[in-house]
Design an enzyme around this catalytic site. Structure first.
Site, PDB file in Angstrom:
ATOM      1  N   SER A   1     -49.812  12.989  67.780  1.00 15.37           N
ATOM      2  CA  SER A   1     -49.957  12.770  66.329  1.00 15.37           C
ATOM      3  C   SER A   1     -51.265  12.049  66.008  1.00 15.37           C
ATOM      4  CB  SER A   1     -48.799  11.910  65.810  1.00 15.37           C
ATOM      5  OG  SER A   1     -47.574  12.552  66.044  1.00 15.37           O
ATOM      6  N   THR A   2     -51.647  11.100  66.853  1.00 13.58           N
ATOM      7  CA  THR A   2     -52.861  10.331  66.550  1.00 13.58           C
ATOM      8  C   THR A   2     -54.112  11.193  66.745  1.00 13.58           C
ATOM      9  OG1 THR A   2     -53.883   8.164  66.816  1.00 13.58           O
ATOM     10  CG2 THR A   2     -53.212   9.252  68.847  1.00 13.58           C
TER      11      THR A   2
ATOM     12  N   LYS B   1     -49.286   4.190  68.947  1.00 13.95           N
ATOM     13  CA  LYS B   1     -48.435   3.272  68.165  1.00 13.95           C
ATOM     14  C   LYS B   1     -47.198   2.900  68.969  1.00 13.95           C
ATOM     15  CE  LYS B   1     -44.902   6.277  67.165  1.00 13.95           C
ATOM     16  NZ  LYS B   1     -43.684   6.249  67.926  1.00 13.95           N
TER      17      LYS B   1
ATOM     18  N   ALA C   1     -44.453  10.416  75.424  1.00 15.92           N
ATOM     19  CA  ALA C   1     -44.120   9.040  75.793  1.00 15.92           C
ATOM     20  C   ALA C   1     -43.457   8.231  74.687  1.00 15.92           C
ATOM     21  CB  ALA C   1     -45.395   8.335  76.236  1.00 15.92           C
TER      22      ALA C   1
ATOM     23  N   ASP D   1     -45.131  11.701  62.384  1.00 18.00           N
ATOM     24  CA  ASP D   1     -45.884  10.467  62.659  1.00 18.00           C
ATOM     25  C   ASP D   1     -47.359  10.562  62.283  1.00 18.00           C
ATOM     26  OD1 ASP D   1     -43.695   9.206  63.744  1.00 18.00           O
ATOM     27  OD2 ASP D   1     -44.201   9.699  65.826  1.00 18.00           O
TER      28      ASP D   1
ATOM     29  N   LEU E   1     -45.334   7.376  72.042  1.00 12.85           N
ATOM     30  CA  LEU E   1     -46.446   6.535  71.590  1.00 12.85           C
ATOM     31  C   LEU E   1     -47.341   7.260  70.580  1.00 12.85           C
ATOM     32  CD1 LEU E   1     -47.387   5.078  75.119  1.00 12.85           C
ATOM     33  CD2 LEU E   1     -46.072   3.933  73.316  1.00 12.85           C
ATOM     34  N   ALA E   2     -46.890   8.423  70.108  1.00 12.87           N
ATOM     35  CA  ALA E   2     -47.603   9.223  69.100  1.00 12.87           C
ATOM     36  C   ALA E   2     -48.966   9.725  69.554  1.00 12.87           C
ATOM     37  CB  ALA E   2     -47.729   8.456  67.771  1.00 12.87           C
ATOM     38  N   GLY E   3     -49.113   9.988  70.845  1.00 11.33           N
ATOM     39  CA  GLY E   3     -50.388  10.466  71.375  1.00 11.33           C
ATOM     40  C   GLY E   3     -50.866  11.750  70.718  1.00 11.33           C
TER      41      GLY E   3
HETATM   42  O1  C5P Z   1     -41.987  15.976  62.663  1.00  8.75           O
HETATM   43  P1  C5P Z   1     -42.036  16.149  64.132  1.00  8.75           P
HETATM   44  O2  C5P Z   1     -42.359  17.564  64.538  1.00  8.75           O
HETATM   45  O3  C5P Z   1     -42.903  15.153  64.818  1.00  8.75           O
HETATM   46  O4  C5P Z   1     -40.576  15.844  64.666  1.00  8.75           O
HETATM   47  C1  C5P Z   1     -40.147  16.240  65.927  1.00  8.75           C
HETATM   48  C2  C5P Z   1     -38.627  16.354  65.915  1.00  8.75           C
HETATM   49  O5  C5P Z   1     -38.051  15.042  65.821  1.00  8.75           O
HETATM   50  C3  C5P Z   1     -38.059  17.105  64.735  1.00  8.75           C
HETATM   51  O6  C5P Z   1     -38.032  18.482  65.014  1.00  8.75           O
HETATM   52  C4  C5P Z   1     -36.655  16.528  64.649  1.00  8.75           C
HETATM   53  O7  C5P Z   1     -35.808  17.104  65.629  1.00  8.75           O
HETATM   54  C5  C5P Z   1     -36.872  15.075  65.040  1.00  8.75           C
HETATM   55  N1  C5P Z   1     -37.059  14.205  63.866  1.00  8.75           N
HETATM   56  C6  C5P Z   1     -35.978  13.947  63.051  1.00  8.75           C
HETATM   57  N2  C5P Z   1     -36.141  13.120  61.962  1.00  8.75           N
HETATM   58  C7  C5P Z   1     -37.336  12.558  61.714  1.00  8.75           C
HETATM   59  C8  C5P Z   1     -38.454  12.795  62.545  1.00  8.75           C
HETATM   60  C9  C5P Z   1     -38.281  13.638  63.620  1.00  8.75           C
HETATM   61  O8  C5P Z   1     -34.874  14.448  63.265  1.00  8.75           O
HETATM   62  N3  C5P Z   1     -37.452  11.757  60.671  1.00  8.75           N
END
Ligand code: C5P
Length: 305
Positions: A103-104, A11, A97, A136, A99-101
């Site tokens: 997560s996807t 993405k 990157a 994501d 690009l949500a690699g």
């Molecule tokens: O949810 P995820 O593990 O992908 O997020 C990675 C990091 O990005 C979180 O630990 C946080 O530091 C930051 N983040 C945030 N607010 C969001 C999404 C991500 O602060 N809405």
């Protein structure tokens, strides 16, 4: 039970706004995400117990730190504790990157295991598991899936506005952006660090999301570029000025606009035609390993079959 192969697209964030910091430590987002036709291929095979993972990439972990592994663990635990799966990830999306690699791939594993074992989890149940894995992942899984051939599962591709942590999704009408160039510089950025250094008072340009949505809904692909902005650039470009340089060079080469995706470091540009986009691709390819000339990710025919 047979093997299932799932396409897992990357993405880009066409807009990314942060409304503030939440009490749970996350940031309140408003971001338009759009899937592009750069994708990993995730293959799942039934296994009586345990999760076995393999990949063609030297840059992703194969255990619990991998979001795809976490996804398998979660969905199998909900379905039938003790059940197993074999996962192979053909990695094409650059790692770290924006690009949500990761997560996807996790999203593909959730949808794929649901299909492989006929678990019959509802879309809502799968989206809830997705949100628990990463911010994501729900977006990556929110496209509608269909089966072009037995043993294949394909998402139609999606664009959505995400709010909250990123898990509150509203899907947007399908639009095809024909010429998208992505340049991934040869370094990674930590999402946690970029968010932790964000100072909203220091942000110079916020996206005009409302105007963006108006032109998107009209189908005016040229003018969406006017309203694209990403507040996280304020942090990432300070840490890595090369991101700003890539943006400026893409603009000089005729891009309608160029923006960092997510927390970076990838930069994408929207070009008005194939010729300008191809010239820019050739120029960047001389200097960077990871450069992609793409369009939006869209599968399935007009009648929805
Ligand atoms: O949810 P995820 O593990 O992908 O997020 C990675 C990091 O990005 C979180 O630990 C946080 O530091 C930051 N983040 C945030 N607010 C969001 C999404 C991500 O602060 N809405």
């Amino acid at each position: 039970m047979q093997t299932v192969i799932i396409e897992a697209p990357a993405k880009i964030n066409l807009t990314l706004d942060v409304k503030g910091k939440r009490s749970d430590g996350y940031h309140e987002l408003e971001t338009v995400m759009h899937q592009v036709n750069l994708f990993d291929r995730v293959t799942l095979e039934p296994r009586s117990s345990g999760i076995e993972m393999a990949t063609n990439s030297s840059s992703i972990p194969l255990g619990q730190e991998n979001l795809a592994y976490k996804a398998a663990l979660m969905v199998l635990q909900e379905y039938q504790p003790g059940a197993g799966v074999k996962i192979f990830i053909e990695k094409n999306i650059p790692v770290g990157a924006g690009l949500a690699g990761g997560s996807t791939d996790a999203a593909a594993v959730l949808a794929g295991i649901n299909h492989l074992y006929d678990c019959r989890f509802s879309r809502q149940q799968l989206l809830k598991m997705a949100a628990a894995i990463g911010s994501d992942v729900a977006f990556c899984m929110s496209g509608q899936y269909y089966q072009p051939r037995p043993g294949e599962l394909v998402s139609r591709g999606t664009t959505a506005i995400a709010r909250g942590r990123g898990e509150l999704l509203e899907s947007l009408p399908t639009r095809i952006i024909p010429y998208i160039l992505i340049v991934k510089p040869d370094f990674e950025l930590s999402t946690v660090q970029v968010y932790s250094e964000l100072d909203l008072k220091a942000v110079e340009q916020f996206p005009d999301t409302r105007s963006f949505l108006q032109v998107w809904n009209k189908g005016d692909i040229i003018n969406i570029s006017v309203y694209m902005a990403n507040v996280l650039e304020s942090v990432s470009i300070r840490k890595k000025p090369e991101i700003g340089i890539i943006k400026s060079r893409l603009m000089e080469m005729g891009a309608l606009n160029a923006l960092m995706s997510g927390s970076g470091p990838s930069v994408f540009a929207i070009f008005p035609d194939n010729e300008t986009a191809s010239k820019a691709y050739q120029a960047f390819k001389k200097e960077y390993r990871e450069v992609y000339l793409l369009s939006s990710y869209k599968r399935g025919d007009k009648n929805g079959s």
